[in-house]
Design a protein around this motif. Structure first.
Motif, mmCIF file in Angstrom:
data_model
loop_
_atom_site.group_PDB
_atom_site.id
_atom_site.type_symbol
_atom_site.label_atom_id
_atom_site.label_comp_id
_atom_site.label_asym_id
_atom_site.label_seq_id
_atom_site.Cartn_x
_atom_site.Cartn_y
_atom_site.Cartn_z
ATOM 1 N N ASP A 106 -14.277 11.440 3.847
ATOM 2 C CA ASP A 106 -12.881 11.172 3.497
ATOM 3 C C ASP A 106 -12.497 9.699 3.628
ATOM 4 N N LEU A 107 -13.481 8.838 3.922
ATOM 5 C CA LEU A 107 -13.197 7.401 3.944
ATOM 6 C C LEU A 107 -13.492 6.735 2.601
ATOM 7 N N ALA A 108 -13.785 7.524 1.605
ATOM 8 C CA ALA A 108 -13.954 6.970 0.258
ATOM 9 C C ALA A 108 -12.669 6.292 -0.195
ATOM 10 N N LYS A 109 -12.825 5.277 -1.008
ATOM 11 C CA LYS A 109 -11.638 4.645 -1.593
ATOM 12 C C LYS A 109 -10.963 5.638 -2.546
ATOM 13 N N LEU A 110 -9.654 5.514 -2.679
ATOM 14 C CA LEU A 110 -8.875 6.365 -3.578
ATOM 15 C C LEU A 110 -7.991 5.496 -4.460
ATOM 16 N N LEU A 111 -8.262 5.485 -5.756
ATOM 17 C CA LEU A 111 -7.406 4.806 -6.720
ATOM 18 C C LEU A 111 -6.361 5.807 -7.192
ATOM 19 N N ILE A 112 -5.101 5.395 -7.138
ATOM 20 C CA ILE A 112 -3.994 6.285 -7.514
ATOM 21 C C ILE A 112 -3.331 5.733 -8.769
ATOM 22 N N TYR A 113 -3.286 6.566 -9.801
ATOM 23 C CA TYR A 113 -2.630 6.190 -11.059
ATOM 24 C C TYR A 113 -1.432 7.100 -11.262
ATOM 25 N N LYS A 114 -0.238 6.484 -11.321
ATOM 26 C CA LYS A 114 0.991 7.255 -11.492
ATOM 27 C C LYS A 114 2.012 6.405 -12.230
ATOM 28 N N GLU A 115 2.598 6.974 -13.268
ATOM 29 C CA GLU A 115 3.621 6.293 -14.071
ATOM 30 C C GLU A 115 3.129 4.946 -14.575
ATOM 31 N N GLY A 116 1.846 4.899 -14.936
ATOM 32 C CA GLY A 116 1.277 3.694 -15.511
ATOM 33 C C GLY A 116 0.885 2.625 -14.515
ATOM 34 N N LYS A 117 1.091 2.896 -13.225
ATOM 35 C CA LYS A 117 0.785 1.910 -12.194
ATOM 36 C C LYS A 117 -0.416 2.351 -11.364
ATOM 37 N N VAL A 118 -1.162 1.359 -10.870
ATOM 38 C CA VAL A 118 -2.347 1.623 -10.057
ATOM 39 C C VAL A 118 -2.121 1.112 -8.643
ATOM 40 N N THR A 119 -2.374 1.968 -7.665
ATOM 41 C CA THR A 119 -2.347 1.562 -6.259
ATOM 42 C C THR A 119 -3.652 2.033 -5.613
ATOM 43 N N HIS A 120 -3.863 1.624 -4.371
ATOM 44 C CA HIS A 120 -5.131 1.929 -3.699
ATOM 45 C C HIS A 120 -4.885 2.457 -2.290
ATOM 46 N N ASP A 121 -5.767 3.354 -1.860
ATOM 47 C CA ASP A 121 -5.685 3.924 -0.518
ATOM 48 C C ASP A 121 -7.088 4.421 -0.159
ATOM 49 N N ILE A 122 -7.173 5.255 0.868
ATOM 50 C CA ILE A 122 -8.419 5.952 1.150
ATOM 51 C C ILE A 122 -8.173 7.452 0.982
ATOM 52 N N PHE A 123 -9.238 8.190 0.762
ATOM 53 C CA PHE A 123 -9.094 9.599 0.401
ATOM 54 C C PHE A 123 -8.434 10.401 1.519
ATOM 55 N N ARG A 124 -8.679 10.023 2.740
ATOM 56 C CA ARG A 124 -8.100 10.743 3.882
ATOM 57 C C ARG A 124 -6.590 10.828 3.784
ATOM 58 N N ASN A 125 -5.964 9.858 3.105
ATOM 59 C CA ASN A 125 -4.506 9.811 2.991
ATOM 60 C C ASN A 125 -4.001 10.443 1.698
ATOM 61 N N LEU A 126 -4.825 11.257 1.069
ATOM 62 C CA LEU A 126 -4.449 11.871 -0.211
ATOM 63 C C LEU A 126 -3.077 12.532 -0.155
ATOM 64 N N GLY A 127 -2.804 13.258 0.915
ATOM 65 C CA GLY A 127 -1.538 13.987 1.017
ATOM 66 C C GLY A 127 -0.316 13.096 0.919
ATOM 67 N N ASP A 128 -0.454 11.821 1.297
ATOM 68 C CA ASP A 128 0.688 10.896 1.228
ATOM 69 C C ASP A 128 1.118 10.635 -0.212
ATOM 70 N N SER A 129 0.201 10.805 -1.142
ATOM 71 C CA SER A 129 0.494 10.521 -2.553
ATOM 72 C C SER A 129 0.760 11.788 -3.362
ATOM 73 N N LEU A 130 0.855 12.918 -2.668
ATOM 74 C CA LEU A 130 0.928 14.195 -3.346
ATOM 75 C C LEU A 130 2.061 15.020 -2.748
ATOM 76 N N ASN A 131 3.135 15.212 -3.516
ATOM 77 C CA ASN A 131 4.233 15.986 -2.948
ATOM 78 C C ASN A 131 3.910 17.476 -2.929
ATOM 79 N N GLN A 132 4.731 18.233 -2.254
ATOM 80 C CA GLN A 132 4.441 19.647 -1.987
ATOM 81 C C GLN A 132 4.530 20.532 -3.225
ATOM 82 N N SER A 133 5.027 20.006 -4.325
ATOM 83 C CA SER A 133 5.156 20.838 -5.529
ATOM 84 C C SER A 133 3.809 21.107 -6.199
#
Length: 400
Positions: free
Chosen positions: A26-53
């Motif tokens: 879960d320490l893999a890098k995580l590229l996040i693409y949303k609304e045309g924008k790119v941000t970066h995190d690590i996979f362990r923090n996936l839940g921070d970028s994903l709402n409960q819906s």
């Protein structure tokens, strides 16, 4: 619509390919693409970028040690690589439990050195017993191999687990080691039958899944047994002419019920996405009068319709659920060769977790279909940020 393969090429330096996994998944890098924008995190923090819906759909297939070696008396090495079962059943889950003998379609290394009437054998240690596994060519032209073993209480899966090696992707350019047996499996894999891992899921840990469950997130498992065809290179310019691989899927009644209840759908991996989209098209078949529980989606089936006149996701899924209830089915087994390329209108999936794929491949076409021309921006960003590519590489979260 004609899609040209050469429009989906990019330069992938060999040093960007991850030959080995990280020590902590879960320490893999995580590229996040949303609304045309790119941000970066690590996979362990996936839940921070994903709402409960979002409801998460995982592919719970498990990789077979599908690469099996036999040594002839002359010293020649014969490699038998399992592709899919043929007899006594073509259904993978049933084929795993076969006793005494089985026939599988295989690729065969050093085939010219293996005579049609020649039986090869090797001795295995399974538990406290010595087991003799034998193989013989059942059909040379079709590359069918007959397996038979001398302990009738053993299932085929027991024999393969003892005899086989992990089938690492060819682009890793290395032999499998003992660690790969565990590392090239998702922590939630249950249904033996894949010859390649659903690699987006390799990043999840038991702790992540436990934390997601405690947060009340919906997590569902379906099954697509990944075939070797996923690595098949595309050799035609017009992708519609590509001989798309066909893979076996199992869809469960609870999958359909959760899909109907979920406002947003996240596919964990392209195999989950292909399964989810195939469920929609099965619903279309049922609405149009098909009355079979054998789900089968041809590669270009989705492109035969006027998108503006198709039933909604809800209508298609309700048709599948009604069919299952009417026929007292808890699961449907079938096959899909669905080809998802630019121009495809997604019916089920709103977000996708996936790794970074080979240039000019069917998976790059799928990514381009999902997010459009921004796939180039994403891949260039990943290269610039030194992301690790392919099966053991880093991940992306793509939100449409």
């Amino acid at each position: 619509m004609r899609v040209r393969l050469e429009d989906y090429h990019y330069t992938l330096p060999p040093e960007k390919i991850a030959a080995y996994p990280l020590a902590e998944r879960d320490l893999a890098k995580l590229l996040i693409y949303k609304e045309g924008k790119v941000t970066h995190d690590i996979f362990r923090n996936l839940g921070d970028s994903l709402n409960q819906s979002y409801s998460l759909f995982f592919n719970n297939t498990k990789v077979l040690p599908a690469r099996i070696h036999f040594r002839k008396a002359s010293g020649a090495l014969i490699e038998v690589f399992l592709l899919h079962p043929e007899m006594p059943t073509r259904i993978v889950q049933e084929a795993m439990l076969v006793k005494n003998e089985a026939v599988w379609a295989c690729t065969i290394g050093n085939l010219k050195r293996w005579k049609s009437d020649q039986v090869l054998s090797r001795t295995l240690k399974i538990g406290d017993d010595e087991v003799t596994l034998k193989v013989k060519i059942a059909d040379r032209e079709k590359r069918l191999v007959r397996f038979f073993w001398d302990q009738p209480y053993l299932n085929f899966v027991d024999v393969v687990e003892a005899a086989g090696n992990t089938p690492l992707p060819p682009y890793l350019n290395r032999a499998a080691n003992e660690k790969d047996k565990e590392e090239y499996q998702t922590v939630y894999g249950k249904k033996e039958g894949a010859v390649a891992a659903p690699t987006a899921g390799l990043h999840f840990t038991e702790k992540m899944l436990t934390d997601f469950a405690s947060e009340g997130r919906v997590m569902e498992e379906l099954t697509l047994h990944v075939g070797a065809g996923t690595f098949q290179p595309v050799k035609v310019s017009d992708i519609r002419e590509h001989n798309m691989h066909c893979e076996q899927i199992i869809v469960y009644k609870h999958n359909i019920e959760k899909l109907l209840q979920s406002p947003k759908i996240l596919a964990v991996g392209t195999t989950s996405l292909r399964t989810l989209e195939s469920i929609y098209w099965y619903g279309i078949q049922l609405i149009n009068g098909s009355n079979t529980n054998q789900l089968f989606i041809k590669k270009l089936f989705p492109y035969a319709f006027d998108a503006g006149k198709l039933p909604t996701r809800l209508q298609a899924l309700e048709a599948v659920l009604q069919f299952m209830e009417d026929n007292e089915l808890n699961e449907i087994t079938g096959e899909t060769e669905i080809l998802i390329m630019p121009g495809y209108d997604f019916k089920v999936c709103d977000a996708l977790i996936t790794n970074f794929h080979l240039p000019a491949s069917t998976l790059i076409l799928l990514i381009a279909a999902f997010i459009g021309e921004d796939w180039r921006k994403i891949y260039q960003e990943a290269l610039n940020k030194n992301y690790r590519f392919l099966s053991y590489g880093d991940a992306s979260l793509l939100i449409r």
